[in-house]
Design an enzyme around this catalytic site. Structure first.
Site, PDB file in Angstrom:
ATOM      1  N   LYS A 265     -42.113  24.490  27.874  1.00 59.58           N
ATOM      2  CA  LYS A 265     -43.389  24.119  27.257  1.00 59.58           C
ATOM      3  C   LYS A 265     -43.259  24.017  25.738  1.00 59.58           C
ATOM      4  O   LYS A 265     -43.691  23.042  25.132  1.00 59.58           O
ATOM      5  CB  LYS A 265     -44.446  25.179  27.606  1.00 59.58           C
ATOM      6  N   ASN A 266     -42.643  25.054  25.146  1.00 60.30           N
ATOM      7  CA  ASN A 266     -42.626  25.100  23.683  1.00 60.30           C
ATOM      8  C   ASN A 266     -41.613  24.150  23.054  1.00 60.30           C
ATOM      9  O   ASN A 266     -41.595  23.971  21.836  1.00 60.30           O
ATOM     10  CB  ASN A 266     -42.410  26.541  23.198  1.00 60.30           C
TER      11      ASN A 266
ATOM     12  N   ARG B 235     -53.506  25.679  20.039  1.00 56.76           N
ATOM     13  CA  ARG B 235     -53.019  25.709  18.654  1.00 56.76           C
ATOM     14  C   ARG B 235     -51.874  24.728  18.423  1.00 56.76           C
ATOM     15  O   ARG B 235     -51.726  24.186  17.333  1.00 56.76           O
ATOM     16  CB  ARG B 235     -52.475  27.094  18.321  1.00 56.76           C
TER      17      ARG B 235
ATOM     18  N   CYS C  40     -57.405  33.500  17.489  1.00 57.20           N
ATOM     19  CA  CYS C  40     -56.392  33.532  18.518  1.00 57.20           C
ATOM     20  C   CYS C  40     -56.261  34.938  19.077  1.00 57.20           C
ATOM     21  O   CYS C  40     -56.424  35.917  18.360  1.00 57.20           O
ATOM     22  CB  CYS C  40     -55.065  33.099  17.901  1.00 57.20           C
TER      23      CYS C  40
ATOM     24  N   ARG D 262     -53.307  34.360  12.921  1.00 57.96           N
ATOM     25  CA  ARG D 262     -52.214  33.369  12.927  1.00 57.96           C
ATOM     26  C   ARG D 262     -52.480  32.292  11.884  1.00 57.96           C
ATOM     27  O   ARG D 262     -52.992  31.216  12.191  1.00 57.96           O
ATOM     28  CB  ARG D 262     -52.079  32.729  14.314  1.00 57.96           C
TER      29      ARG D 262
ATOM     30  N   ASP E  43     -50.461  28.896   6.638  1.00 53.72           N
ATOM     31  CA  ASP E  43     -50.127  28.714   5.224  1.00 53.72           C
ATOM     32  C   ASP E  43     -48.712  28.178   5.005  1.00 53.72           C
ATOM     33  O   ASP E  43     -48.473  27.360   4.106  1.00 53.72           O
ATOM     34  CB  ASP E  43     -50.321  30.034   4.451  1.00 53.72           C
ATOM     35  N   LEU E  44     -47.763  28.611   5.853  1.00 52.76           N
ATOM     36  CA  LEU E  44     -46.372  28.175   5.645  1.00 52.76           C
ATOM     37  C   LEU E  44     -46.205  26.692   5.979  1.00 52.76           C
ATOM     38  O   LEU E  44     -45.439  25.972   5.327  1.00 52.76           O
ATOM     39  CB  LEU E  44     -45.414  29.017   6.491  1.00 52.76           C
TER      40      LEU E  44
ATOM     41  N   ASP F  97     -42.682  36.486  23.277  1.00 52.11           N
ATOM     42  CA  ASP F  97     -43.314  35.932  24.483  1.00 52.11           C
ATOM     43  C   ASP F  97     -42.904  36.659  25.770  1.00 52.11           C
ATOM     44  O   ASP F  97     -43.390  36.313  26.856  1.00 52.11           O
ATOM     45  CB  ASP F  97     -42.969  34.435  24.629  1.00 52.11           C
TER      46      ASP F  97
ATOM     47  N   ARG G  36     -51.494  27.165  31.720  1.00 53.38           N
ATOM     48  CA  ARG G  36     -51.045  26.597  30.449  1.00 53.38           C
ATOM     49  C   ARG G  36     -49.534  26.633  30.314  1.00 53.38           C
ATOM     50  O   ARG G  36     -48.956  25.782  29.630  1.00 53.38           O
ATOM     51  CB  ARG G  36     -51.645  27.390  29.290  1.00 53.38           C
TER      52      ARG G  36
HETATM   53  N1  EPU Z   1     -47.119  32.888  10.378  1.00 50.81           N
HETATM   54  C1  EPU Z   1     -47.580  32.968   9.077  1.00 50.81           C
HETATM   55  N2  EPU Z   1     -47.888  31.790   8.435  1.00 50.81           N
HETATM   56  C2  EPU Z   1     -47.737  30.568   9.035  1.00 50.81           C
HETATM   57  C3  EPU Z   1     -47.260  30.513  10.356  1.00 50.81           C
HETATM   58  C4  EPU Z   1     -46.952  31.695  11.001  1.00 50.81           C
HETATM   59  O1  EPU Z   1     -47.715  34.050   8.511  1.00 50.81           O
HETATM   60  O2  EPU Z   1     -48.018  29.560   8.394  1.00 50.81           O
HETATM   61  C5  EPU Z   1     -46.796  34.132  11.090  1.00 50.81           C
HETATM   62  C6  EPU Z   1     -47.562  34.274  12.400  1.00 50.81           C
HETATM   63  O3  EPU Z   1     -48.846  34.822  12.184  1.00 50.81           O
HETATM   64  C7  EPU Z   1     -46.651  35.174  13.203  1.00 50.81           C
HETATM   65  C8  EPU Z   1     -45.264  34.712  12.779  1.00 50.81           C
HETATM   66  O4  EPU Z   1     -45.445  34.064  11.509  1.00 50.81           O
HETATM   67  O5  EPU Z   1     -46.827  36.514  12.803  1.00 50.81           O
HETATM   68  C9  EPU Z   1     -44.591  33.756  13.730  1.00 50.81           C
HETATM   69  O6  EPU Z   1     -45.477  32.710  14.067  1.00 50.81           O
HETATM   70  P1  EPU Z   1     -44.968  31.250  14.447  1.00 50.81           P
HETATM   71  O7  EPU Z   1     -45.562  30.292  13.477  1.00 50.81           O
HETATM   72  O8  EPU Z   1     -43.501  31.259  14.594  1.00 50.81           O
HETATM   73  O9  EPU Z   1     -45.647  31.021  15.853  1.00 50.81           O
HETATM   74  P2  EPU Z   1     -46.056  29.609  16.403  1.00 50.81           P
HETATM   75  O10 EPU Z   1     -45.120  28.595  15.917  1.00 50.81           O
HETATM   76  O11 EPU Z   1     -47.503  29.393  16.174  1.00 50.81           O
HETATM   77  C10 EPU Z   1     -44.576  29.662  18.557  1.00 50.81           C
HETATM   78  C11 EPU Z   1     -44.826  29.562  20.046  1.00 50.81           C
HETATM   79  C12 EPU Z   1     -45.458  30.864  20.523  1.00 50.81           C
HETATM   80  C13 EPU Z   1     -44.498  32.009  20.201  1.00 50.81           C
HETATM   81  C14 EPU Z   1     -44.212  32.037  18.696  1.00 50.81           C
HETATM   82  C15 EPU Z   1     -43.185  33.085  18.305  1.00 50.81           C
HETATM   83  C16 EPU Z   1     -45.165  27.215  20.403  1.00 50.81           C
HETATM   84  C17 EPU Z   1     -46.072  26.111  20.753  1.00 50.81           C
HETATM   85  N3  EPU Z   1     -45.700  28.434  20.319  1.00 50.81           N
HETATM   86  O12 EPU Z   1     -45.857  29.851  17.959  1.00 50.81           O
HETATM   87  O13 EPU Z   1     -45.572  30.736  21.946  1.00 50.81           O
HETATM   88  O14 EPU Z   1     -45.077  33.237  20.580  1.00 50.81           O
HETATM   89  O15 EPU Z   1     -43.704  30.751  18.272  1.00 50.81           O
HETATM   90  O16 EPU Z   1     -42.013  32.890  18.998  1.00 50.81           O
HETATM   91  O17 EPU Z   1     -43.976  27.004  20.234  1.00 50.81           O
HETATM   92  C18 EPU Z   1     -46.525  31.165  24.058  1.00 50.81           C
HETATM   93  O18 EPU Z   1     -45.766  30.304  24.509  1.00 50.81           O
HETATM   94  O19 EPU Z   1     -47.219  31.922  24.774  1.00 50.81           O
HETATM   95  C19 EPU Z   1     -46.629  31.326  22.606  1.00 50.81           C
HETATM   96  C20 EPU Z   1     -47.632  31.976  22.026  1.00 50.81           C
END
Ligand code: EPU
Length: 438
Positions: free
Chosen positions: A23-24, A94, A118, A123, A126-127, A309, A401
């Site tokens: 999925k991801n 998201r 969320c 979440r 900003d990055l 996850d 999902r």
């Molecule tokens: N974060 C920030 N700023 C940002 C983005 C992220 O501080 O701009 C923080 C987040 O709050 C978190 C950490 O950085 O504490 C990591 O977040 P990340 O951005 O890596 O998560 P994501 O990209 O939104 C993806 C997966 C998630 C998985 C996470 C971590 C997808 C679509 N989603 O989310 O998958 O948990 O990486 O590995 O790829 C799931 O499949 O159930 C799921 C939630």
């Protein structure tokens, strides 16, 4: 009508099951199809509601999305080129935010709703925005939408590292945008997840020039145009792990086929330390747990660390293993909504800040439970498989999902699991939790 998952635990699982496409990996790759000037064909796309949601977003953005039953999906940009991803879709998932980078790079402007709250905790994005700003985008927030604009993106040095490690979808957004930037972009602190490597391989097939995906530093040399391609999505390492844990928690013997074993290294190491019998043969992993396992402490960290996850599913296993262990989550330190439901099943867990202590050897007993998000549902299913008596799980839409026909595949392995329809009452209706976790 609404549904529940009814699980009667205590049956050891036996047999083989094939893992689905990731999925991801599929979601950011589908979003990246916006960059392509010619049609893209994806294979091994999992049949999930999150994939359908992103398909809707891409249709709104002017792509023809043609999905076949055999896991194949064809994506082609039509003549009209809208630039707005609306809140009604982004709030459902998201990962829709992954269209921001591709839209900005290909169409010069992107209006994407800011994802809301969320269930995994705070979440921010900003990055993502910092990275796109460094590439020269003008970014502002207007009425809940991120509006990003740039006539021509320029290569830059960008750091994707945040307080909890690199951002996965943030790396995907910047990687996609940088493919069209003038000059070279260096992404430091890049996410190293296999899903990012798969995205980079897809982009390279389109004609992008990318080096270093899978390492903390990725270099992208901008190009003027990207063509089309055919690409097979990698296997889902989280689904594969969940199925292996189903074999272990029921003390059965399950072979999960079609895995890339290196993608599961951290989990396999923890399983071996817990005492599971593991046999790796090419792309197949067989797990057996004829004797009880030991509760093993794990800390969820960015890849190649133990995945956040899988943290909740690991908790289910620890609850029925011998001894005591501590689970920490450094990626999402507040991802604990499954704990209260595990307690209802009889698990003994103490939660303190970003760590949970699990006291094993708990005789779990089935009861009604409510899932709060995708991985919490998977954890509750696993716990229910090990519990005595029936468990009724509400919130099954979360499972849809991220797990393809999970109950049918577990039933084939011998578990007593069924989706049952019930007539909604005011009480059952209010239990359908609207949330967003991917
Ligand atoms: N974060 C920030 N700023 C940002 C983005 C992220 O501080 O701009 C923080 C987040 O709050 C978190 C950490 O950085 O504490 C990591 O977040 P990340 O951005 O890596 O998560 P994501 O990209 O939104 C993806 C997966 C998630 C998985 C996470 C971590 C997808 C679509 N989603 O989310 O998958 O948990 O990486 O590995 O790829 C799931 O499949 O159930 C799921 C939630």
């Amino acid at each position: 009508m609404t549904d529940r998952l009814r699980i009667i635990g205590g049956v050891p699982l036996h047999g083989s099951v094939t893992v689905s496409g990731s999925k991801n990996a599929a979601l950011p790759i589908m979003a990246a199809a916006i960059l392509a000037d010619e049609p893209v064909t994806l294979d091994n796309v999992p049949n999930l509601s999150d994939v359908a949601t992103l398909g809707e977003v891409l249709s709104v953005l002017g792509l023809d999305v043609d999905r076949c039953n055999d896991g194949r999906m064809r994506l082609a940009t039509l003549n009209s080129r809208p630039t707005t991803a609306p809140y009604r879709l982004v709030r459902r998932m998201r990962a829709s935010f992954c269209v921001l980078g591709p839209l900005l790079a290909r169409r010069g402007i992107a209006r994407v709703a800011l994802p809301g709250g969320c269930n995994l905790g705070h979440r921010p994005v900003d990055l993502h925005l910092r990275g796109l700003t460094a590439l020269g985008a003008d970014i502002r927030l207007n009425r809940g939408n991120v509006i990003a604009q740039a006539k021509q993106l320029r290569g830059a040095r960008i750091n994707m590292l945040g307080p909890h490690g690199p951002t996965v979808t943030g790396t995907a957004n910047v990687l996609c945008a940088a493919t069209f930037a003038r000059g070279t972009t260096i992404i430091d602190g890049a996410a190293r997840e296999p899903e990012i490597v798969d995205l980079a391989e897809f982009l390279v097939k389109l004609g992008a020039r990318i080096e270093g995906a899978g390492t903390p530093t990725i270099a992208v040399h901008g190009v003027d145009q990207l063509g089309g391609t055919t690409h097979r999505i990698i296997p889902d390492r989280i689904e594969a792990t969940t199925l292996l844990l189903a074999g272990a928690i029921t003390r059965g013997c399950v072979c999960v086929q079609g895995i890339v074993p290196q993608h599961l290294s951290a989990v396999l190491e923890a399983l071996a330390a817990a005492g599971a019998e593991l046999k790796i043969a090419g792309k197949n992993i067989t797990i057996g747990a004829s004797t009880g396992l030991r509760a093993m402490s794990v800390t969820a960290r960015p890849y190649p660390g133990f995945p956040s996850d899988v943290q909740s599913q690991w908790m289910a296993l620890a609850a029925v293993s011998t001894g005591r262990c501590v689970i920490r989550d450094e990626v999402f330190p507040h991802r604990w909504r499954h704990v209260a439901e595990m307690l209802r099943l009889g698990a003994r867990i103490q939660l303190q800040g970003s760590e949970a202590t699990i006291y094993g050897d708990s005789p779990l007993r089935g009861c009604p439970v409510t899932s709060s998000d995708l991985r919490a549902s998977a954890a509750l299913v696993l716990a229910a498989l090990a519990a005595q008596g029936p468990t009724y799980m509400r919130g099954t839409h979360h499972l849809n999902r991220g797990y393809v026909d999970l109950e049918k595949r577990l039933a084939k392995l011998g578990s007593n699991i069924e989706r049952i329809q019930i007539t909604p009452t005011p009480e059952t209706h209010s239990a359908v939790v609207d949330s967003c976790s991917t």
